[in-house]
Motif scaffolding. Structure first.
Motif, PDB file in Angstrom:
ATOM      1  N   ARG A 121       0.824  -1.218   0.000  1.00 19.68           N
ATOM      2  CA  ARG A 121       0.000   0.000   0.000  1.00 19.68           C
ATOM      3  C   ARG A 121       0.858   1.269   0.000  1.00 19.68           C
ATOM      4  NH1 ARG A 121      -5.452   1.726   0.015  1.00 19.68           N
ATOM      5  NH2 ARG A 121      -5.165   3.947  -0.228  1.00 19.68           N
ATOM      6  N   ALA A 122       1.997   1.246   0.691  1.00 20.60           N
ATOM      7  CA  ALA A 122       2.864   2.430   0.726  1.00 20.60           C
ATOM      8  C   ALA A 122       3.359   2.791  -0.677  1.00 20.60           C
ATOM      9  CB  ALA A 122       4.040   2.198   1.672  1.00 20.60           C
ATOM     10  N   ILE A 123       3.635   1.786  -1.494  1.00 16.71           N
ATOM     11  CA  ILE A 123       4.071   2.039  -2.870  1.00 16.71           C
ATOM     12  C   ILE A 123       2.926   2.669  -3.661  1.00 16.71           C
ATOM     13  CG2 ILE A 123       4.868   0.994  -5.030  1.00 16.71           C
ATOM     14  CD1 ILE A 123       6.303  -1.124  -3.312  1.00 16.71           C
ATOM     15  N   SER A 124       1.722   2.185  -3.451  1.00 15.96           N
ATOM     16  CA  SER A 124       0.558   2.752  -4.133  1.00 15.96           C
ATOM     17  C   SER A 124       0.364   4.213  -3.742  1.00 15.96           C
ATOM     18  CB  SER A 124      -0.696   1.945  -3.791  1.00 15.96           C
ATOM     19  OG  SER A 124      -1.830   2.539  -4.384  1.00 15.96           O
ATOM     20  N   ASP A 125       0.487   4.504  -2.457  1.00 17.22           N
ATOM     21  CA  ASP A 125       0.332   5.885  -1.994  1.00 17.22           C
ATOM     22  C   ASP A 125       1.407   6.790  -2.605  1.00 17.22           C
ATOM     23  OD1 ASP A 125      -1.841   5.116  -0.467  1.00 17.22           O
ATOM     24  OD2 ASP A 125      -0.691   4.984   1.405  1.00 17.22           O
ATOM     25  N   GLU A 126       2.647   6.308  -2.651  1.00 15.55           N
ATOM     26  CA  GLU A 126       3.739   7.075  -3.235  1.00 15.55           C
ATOM     27  C   GLU A 126       3.516   7.281  -4.735  1.00 15.55           C
ATOM     28  OE1 GLU A 126       7.327   9.241  -3.386  1.00 15.55           O
ATOM     29  OE2 GLU A 126       6.075   8.640  -1.681  1.00 15.55           O
ATOM     30  N   ALA A 127       3.048   6.246  -5.421  1.00 18.43           N
ATOM     31  CA  ALA A 127       2.769   6.368  -6.859  1.00 18.43           C
ATOM     32  C   ALA A 127       1.689   7.409  -7.095  1.00 18.43           C
ATOM     33  CB  ALA A 127       2.352   5.013  -7.436  1.00 18.43           C
ATOM     34  N   ALA A 128       0.641   7.406  -6.281  1.00 20.28           N
ATOM     35  CA  ALA A 128      -0.437   8.388  -6.426  1.00 20.28           C
ATOM     36  C   ALA A 128       0.110   9.801  -6.264  1.00 20.28           C
ATOM     37  CB  ALA A 128      -1.532   8.125  -5.403  1.00 20.28           C
ATOM     38  N   GLN A 129       0.960  10.002  -5.280  1.00 18.16           N
ATOM     39  CA  GLN A 129       1.521  11.322  -5.041  1.00 18.16           C
ATOM     40  C   GLN A 129       2.464  11.742  -6.169  1.00 18.16           C
ATOM     41  OE1 GLN A 129       3.773  11.677  -1.435  1.00 18.16           O
ATOM     42  NE2 GLN A 129       4.006  13.877  -1.649  1.00 18.16           N
ATOM     43  N   ARG A 130       3.380  10.866  -6.544  1.00 21.23           N
ATOM     44  CA  ARG A 130       4.384  11.216  -7.553  1.00 21.23           C
ATOM     45  C   ARG A 130       3.792  11.373  -8.945  1.00 21.23           C
ATOM     46  NH1 ARG A 130       9.706   7.972  -7.037  1.00 21.23           N
ATOM     47  NH2 ARG A 130      10.152   9.306  -8.802  1.00 21.23           N
ATOM     48  N   LEU A 131       2.772  10.554  -9.250  1.00 16.57           N
ATOM     49  CA  LEU A 131       2.196  10.597 -10.591  1.00 16.57           C
ATOM     50  C   LEU A 131       1.009  11.560 -10.689  1.00 16.57           C
ATOM     51  CD1 LEU A 131       2.358   6.770 -11.349  1.00 16.57           C
ATOM     52  CD2 LEU A 131       3.942   8.558 -12.135  1.00 16.57           C
ATOM     53  N   GLY A 132       0.526  12.037  -9.554  1.00 19.09           N
ATOM     54  CA  GLY A 132      -0.583  12.978  -9.553  1.00 19.09           C
ATOM     55  C   GLY A 132      -1.905  12.355  -9.946  1.00 19.09           C
ATOM     56  N   VAL A 133      -2.057  11.071  -9.623  1.00 20.20           N
ATOM     57  CA  VAL A 133      -3.286  10.352  -9.950  1.00 20.20           C
ATOM     58  C   VAL A 133      -3.877   9.803  -8.655  1.00 20.20           C
ATOM     59  CG1 VAL A 133      -4.277   8.403 -11.206  1.00 20.20           C
ATOM     60  CG2 VAL A 133      -2.405   9.698 -12.213  1.00 20.20           C
ATOM     61  N   MET A 134      -5.089  10.215  -8.332  1.00 22.32           N
ATOM     62  CA  MET A 134      -5.731   9.760  -7.117  1.00 22.32           C
ATOM     63  C   MET A 134      -5.813   8.229  -7.085  1.00 22.32           C
ATOM     64  SD  MET A 134      -9.481  10.767  -5.602  1.00 22.32           S
ATOM     65  CE  MET A 134     -10.445   9.769  -6.729  1.00 22.32           C
ATOM     66  N   HIS A 135      -5.511   7.643  -5.929  1.00 20.41           N
ATOM     67  CA  HIS A 135      -5.551   6.186  -5.779  1.00 20.41           C
ATOM     68  C   HIS A 135      -6.965   5.649  -5.987  1.00 20.41           C
ATOM     69  CE1 HIS A 135      -5.341   2.191  -4.063  1.00 20.41           C
ATOM     70  NE2 HIS A 135      -6.354   2.539  -3.305  1.00 20.41           N
ATOM     71  N   GLN A 136      -7.051   4.587  -6.776  1.00 15.02           N
ATOM     72  CA  GLN A 136      -8.275   3.824  -6.929  1.00 15.02           C
ATOM     73  C   GLN A 136      -7.897   2.361  -7.098  1.00 15.02           C
ATOM     74  OE1 GLN A 136     -11.437   5.414  -9.383  1.00 15.02           O
ATOM     75  NE2 GLN A 136     -10.297   7.318  -9.603  1.00 15.02           N
ATOM     76  N   SER A 137      -8.870   1.504  -6.981  1.00 15.50           N
ATOM     77  CA  SER A 137      -8.604   0.076  -7.146  1.00 15.50           C
ATOM     78  C   SER A 137      -9.860  -0.596  -7.696  1.00 15.50           C
ATOM     79  CB  SER A 137      -8.239  -0.522  -5.796  1.00 15.50           C
ATOM     80  OG  SER A 137      -8.243  -1.920  -5.861  1.00 15.50           O
ATOM     81  N   PRO A 138      -9.682  -1.345  -8.766  1.00 16.48           N
ATOM     82  CA  PRO A 138      -8.487  -1.524  -9.579  1.00 16.48           C
ATOM     83  C   PRO A 138      -8.197  -0.247 -10.364  1.00 16.48           C
ATOM     84  CG  PRO A 138     -10.328  -2.534 -10.685  1.00 16.48           C
ATOM     85  CD  PRO A 138     -10.835  -2.052  -9.345  1.00 16.48           C
ATOM     86  N   GLN A 139      -6.951  -0.117 -10.790  1.00 17.17           N
ATOM     87  CA  GLN A 139      -6.550   1.077 -11.515  1.00 17.17           C
ATOM     88  C   GLN A 139      -5.478   0.736 -12.540  1.00 17.17           C
ATOM     89  OE1 GLN A 139      -4.704   4.191  -9.105  1.00 17.17           O
ATOM     90  NE2 GLN A 139      -5.875   5.713 -10.255  1.00 17.17           N
ATOM     91  N   LEU A 140      -5.595   1.336 -13.696  1.00 18.60           N
ATOM     92  CA  LEU A 140      -4.621   1.178 -14.773  1.00 18.60           C
ATOM     93  C   LEU A 140      -4.022   2.547 -15.056  1.00 18.60           C
ATOM     94  CD1 LEU A 140      -3.431  -0.626 -17.100  1.00 18.60           C
ATOM     95  CD2 LEU A 140      -5.292   0.265 -18.500  1.00 18.60           C
ATOM     96  N   ILE A 141      -2.685   2.624 -15.068  1.00 18.43           N
ATOM     97  CA  ILE A 141      -1.982   3.871 -15.337  1.00 18.43           C
ATOM     98  C   ILE A 141      -0.964   3.615 -16.437  1.00 18.43           C
ATOM     99  CG2 ILE A 141      -0.500   5.674 -14.380  1.00 18.43           C
ATOM    100  CD1 ILE A 141      -1.656   4.936 -11.601  1.00 18.43           C
ATOM    101  N   VAL A 142      -0.931   4.487 -17.444  1.00 20.44           N
ATOM    102  CA  VAL A 142       0.059   4.410 -18.511  1.00 20.44           C
ATOM    103  C   VAL A 142       0.962   5.639 -18.388  1.00 20.44           C
ATOM    104  CG1 VAL A 142       0.455   4.383 -21.012  1.00 20.44           C
ATOM    105  CG2 VAL A 142      -1.500   3.147 -20.045  1.00 20.44           C
TER     106      VAL A 142
END
Length: 129
Positions: free
Chosen positions: A84-105
């Motif tokens: 979960r910590a990686i997901s939170d960091e990805a949301a912050q760094r990529l500027g995309v609000m966390h959701q699940s399931p989620q696809l990011i390109v």
């Protein structure tokens, strides 16, 4: 032959061969830097999955069955419960609000597309890449 004939017959119906996504497990925070950097060379795909959510499992199965971007992207799989910590960091760094399931390109260090839930099943990767 009907439904029961198909269920109980000795001959097996041929099943559609499943596509296989060449997932790379996203398990270390440092991998986020690598993913962003590698996006300058080739698009990076991040799939965030909740292992306890039936909807997430269904979306993952549909996505996997229709996957056709092998050798075009690096496909990362993030188990949200384990990391979960990686997901939170990805949301912050990529500027995309966390959701699940989620696809990011990610391309050229920028998020070029993101979708969640049912919108993932309607995503045509070839058009995005």
């Amino acid at each position: 032959m009907g439904l029961f004939g198909n269920l109980f017959s000795k001959t097996k119906a041929t099943k559609k061969e499943k596509n296989s996504v060449p997932w790379i497990a996203l398990e270390r925070m440092e991998q986020l830097d690598e993913i962003i950097q590698k996006s300058n060379e080739k698009p990076q795909l991040l799939f965030k999955h909740s292992t306890t959510c039936g909807i997430s499992r269904m979306v993952l199965n549909i996505f996997s069955d229709n996957y056709s971007a092998e050798n075009v992207v690096d496909a990362y799989f993030l188990d949200l419960h384990a990391h979960r910590a990686i997901s939170d960091e990805a949301a912050q760094r990529l500027g995309v609000m966390h959701q699940s399931p989620q696809l990011i390109v990610i391309k050229n260090e920028q998020v070029t597309y993101h979708a969640s839930h049912g919108a993932i099943t309607e995503t045509t990767l070839q058009e995005l890449l």
